[in-house]
Write an enzyme that holds these catalytic residues in place. Structure first.
Site, PDB file in Angstrom:
ATOM      1  CB  SER A  15      47.267  79.668  64.682  1.00  0.00           C
ATOM      2  OG  SER A  15      48.032  80.452  64.430  1.00  0.00           O
ATOM      3  N   GLY A  16      47.233  80.245  61.731  1.00  0.00           N
ATOM      4  CA  GLY A  16      47.956  80.244  60.539  1.00  0.00           C
ATOM      5  C   GLY A  16      47.429  79.135  59.403  1.00  0.00           C
ATOM      6  CG  ASP A  55      50.910  70.491  74.288  1.00  0.00           C
ATOM      7  OD1 ASP A  55      51.724  70.066  73.472  1.00  0.00           O
ATOM      8  OD2 ASP A  55      51.333  71.444  74.957  1.00  0.00           O
ATOM      9  CG  ASN A  82      49.065  73.150  60.493  1.00  0.00           C
ATOM     10  OD1 ASN A  82      49.657  73.594  59.759  1.00  0.00           O
ATOM     11  ND2 ASN A  82      48.627  73.737  61.643  1.00  0.00           N
ATOM     12  CE1 TYR A 147      59.927  74.423  61.037  1.00  0.00           C
ATOM     13  CE2 TYR A 147      61.184  75.214  59.334  1.00  0.00           C
ATOM     14  CZ  TYR A 147      59.959  75.135  59.945  1.00  0.00           C
ATOM     15  OH  TYR A 147      58.707  75.308  59.235  1.00  0.00           O
ATOM     16  CB  THR A 182      51.664  81.781  59.597  1.00  0.00           C
ATOM     17  OG1 THR A 182      52.806  81.478  59.867  1.00  0.00           O
ATOM     18  CG2 THR A 182      50.862  81.354  58.496  1.00  0.00           C
TER      19      THR A 182
HETATM   20  N1  LIG Z   1      54.475  79.754  57.590  1.00  0.00           N
HETATM   21  C1  LIG Z   1      55.398  79.280  56.888  1.00  0.00           C
HETATM   22  O1  LIG Z   1      56.125  79.718  55.940  1.00  0.00           O
HETATM   23  C2  LIG Z   1      55.693  77.719  56.910  1.00  0.00           C
HETATM   24  C3  LIG Z   1      56.588  77.085  55.982  1.00  0.00           C
HETATM   25  C4  LIG Z   1      57.073  75.986  55.781  1.00  0.00           C
HETATM   26  C5  LIG Z   1      56.091  74.940  57.012  1.00  0.00           C
HETATM   27  N2  LIG Z   1      55.399  75.667  57.799  1.00  0.00           N
HETATM   28  C6  LIG Z   1      54.845  74.609  58.764  1.00  0.00           C
HETATM   29  O2  LIG Z   1      53.524  74.714  58.762  1.00  0.00           O
HETATM   30  C7  LIG Z   1      53.121  74.460  60.017  1.00  0.00           C
HETATM   31  C8  LIG Z   1      52.027  75.369  60.750  1.00  0.00           C
HETATM   32  O3  LIG Z   1      52.662  76.645  60.805  1.00  0.00           O
HETATM   33  P1  LIG Z   1      52.227  77.998  60.781  1.00  0.00           P
HETATM   34  O4  LIG Z   1      52.805  78.953  59.709  1.00  0.00           O
HETATM   35  O5  LIG Z   1      50.605  78.340  60.409  1.00  0.00           O
HETATM   36  O6  LIG Z   1      52.370  78.964  62.051  1.00  0.00           O
HETATM   37  P2  LIG Z   1      51.505  79.263  63.349  1.00  0.00           P
HETATM   38  O7  LIG Z   1      50.477  80.423  62.963  1.00  0.00           O
HETATM   39  O8  LIG Z   1      52.573  79.874  64.366  1.00  0.00           O
HETATM   40  O9  LIG Z   1      50.796  77.777  63.677  1.00  0.00           O
HETATM   41  C9  LIG Z   1      51.361  76.763  64.492  1.00  0.00           C
HETATM   42  C10 LIG Z   1      50.420  76.133  64.955  1.00  0.00           C
HETATM   43  O10 LIG Z   1      51.037  74.803  65.657  1.00  0.00           O
HETATM   44  C11 LIG Z   1      50.462  74.851  67.094  1.00  0.00           C
HETATM   45  N3  LIG Z   1      51.330  74.366  67.918  1.00  0.00           N
HETATM   46  C12 LIG Z   1      52.596  74.626  68.416  1.00  0.00           C
HETATM   47  N4  LIG Z   1      52.998  73.742  69.312  1.00  0.00           N
HETATM   48  C13 LIG Z   1      51.994  72.691  69.738  1.00  0.00           C
HETATM   49  C14 LIG Z   1      51.710  71.823  70.476  1.00  0.00           C
HETATM   50  N5  LIG Z   1      52.919  71.317  71.319  1.00  0.00           N
HETATM   51  N6  LIG Z   1      50.705  71.114  70.447  1.00  0.00           N
HETATM   52  C15 LIG Z   1      49.557  71.542  69.659  1.00  0.00           C
HETATM   53  N7  LIG Z   1      49.938  72.708  68.930  1.00  0.00           N
HETATM   54  C16 LIG Z   1      50.917  73.058  68.821  1.00  0.00           C
HETATM   55  C17 LIG Z   1      50.115  76.368  67.514  1.00  0.00           C
HETATM   56  O11 LIG Z   1      49.385  76.313  68.517  1.00  0.00           O
HETATM   57  P3  LIG Z   1      49.128  77.703  69.410  1.00  0.00           P
HETATM   58  O12 LIG Z   1      48.519  78.657  68.661  1.00  0.00           O
HETATM   59  O13 LIG Z   1      48.652  77.278  70.534  1.00  0.00           O
HETATM   60  O14 LIG Z   1      50.675  78.089  69.735  1.00  0.00           O
HETATM   61  C18 LIG Z   1      49.465  76.797  66.197  1.00  0.00           C
HETATM   62  O15 LIG Z   1      48.247  76.240  66.111  1.00  0.00           O
HETATM   63  C19 LIG Z   1      54.155  74.389  61.007  1.00  0.00           C
HETATM   64  O16 LIG Z   1      54.526  72.780  61.063  1.00  0.00           O
HETATM   65  C20 LIG Z   1      55.259  74.824  59.953  1.00  0.00           C
HETATM   66  O17 LIG Z   1      56.590  74.199  60.503  1.00  0.00           O
HETATM   67  C21 LIG Z   1      55.158  76.921  57.856  1.00  0.00           C
END
Ligand SMILES: NC(=O)c1ccc[n+]([C@@H]2O[C@H](COP(=O)([O-])OP(=O)(O)OC[C@H]3O[C@@H](n4cnc5c(N)ncnc54)[C@H](OP(=O)(O)O)[C@@H]3O)[C@@H](O)[C@H]2O)c1
Length: 224
Positions: A15-16, A55, A82, A147, A182
């Protein structure tokens, strides 16, 4: 998997940002071990991609993936932590279930996934943590207390790890991936996942410092 390729492992590859970075690493010639909680990455198959059902809060699933990679005699050149959650970004008051989920995933899960992978890391490997500039003291605002605290904790863990792994010439980098469109970042975010993945890849290639926070929007190291 091609033996001459570098091997990367990335959590939350379904994802994302994780999915976009998986595409980018495959395009750059890496073998990618992607993890997802379902064991699948929808619409993506590649001869250099293997998906593990993990997980990051489940030690048995993590161990099964480690044993399989080890049994194949493979070493990891790049670990990208990630996977993450952010259930309280719009809230100001800490709430118990949001704080528990955030710390269990972003801190405990991330730390012990990393610890399990450490024996597989090659000399001079790289370890990235997808952190957030929301965790930097100079950017603190009232929203998202769990967070922000969780990513600050990860930054500190990354810095301790940077020192621990220095003798193996392993470089550790917490990275701000930008505000990205995302599930977690929402639709208002200015960056696409592909732009974020490009920026993260620049950090992988260009950051020669160990234990420093890298902001892809600044294209470089950001001080606390
Ligand atoms: N988007 C932003 O603006 C932003 C900004 C700063 C930092 N980040 C960081 O970027 C990273 C990726 O986030 P994203 O924005 O791409 O969001 P996202 O699309 O919601 O992706 C999050 C990913 O983490 C996985 N995940 C959550 N809990 C988990 C667990 N217990 N075990 C294994 N996998 C798990 C999710 O799996 P499922 O699909 O199964 O739920 C998904 O693959 C995160 O660490 C987030 O804090 C994002």
């Amino acid at each position: 998997m091609k033996t001459e390729n570098k091997n990367a492992i990335i959590t939350g590859a379904n994802s994302g940002i994780g999915l976009a970075l998986t595409h980018k690493l495959l395009a750059e010639g890496y073998n990618v071990f992607g993890t997802s909680r379902s064991g699948l990455i929808a619409d993506l198959t590649h001869e250099h991609l293997k998906v593990f059902r993990v997980d990051i809060m489940d030690g048995e699933l993590i161990n099964a993936a480690v044993v399989e990679i080890d049994a194949a005699g493979l070493k990891i050149d790049l670990l990208v932590n990630n996977a993450g959650v952010a259930p309280d970004v719009f809230d100001e008051e800490p709430e118990i279930s949001a704080l528990d989920e955030t710390f269990a995933t972003n801190v405990k899960g991330t730390v012990f996934f990393t610890e399990a992978i450490l024996p597989l890391l090659n000399h001079a490997a790289q370890v990235l943590f997808i952190s957030s500039n929301m965790s930097l003291p100079k950017n603190i605002a009232a929203n998202g207390p769990a967070y922000r605290m969780s990513k600050a904790a990860v930054n500190v863990y990354a810095m301790t790890l940077a020192q621990r792994l220095e003798s193996r010439n392993i470089r550790v980098t917490p990275v701000h991936p930008g505000w990205v469109q995302t599930r977690l970042g929402g639709e208002m975010a200015p960056y696409t996942t592909a732009q974020s993945a490009e920026g993260i890849f620049t950090a992988i290639q260009q950051n020669t410092e160990n234990g420093k926070f890298w902001n892809i929007m600044a294209g470089g190291i950001e001080e606390y």
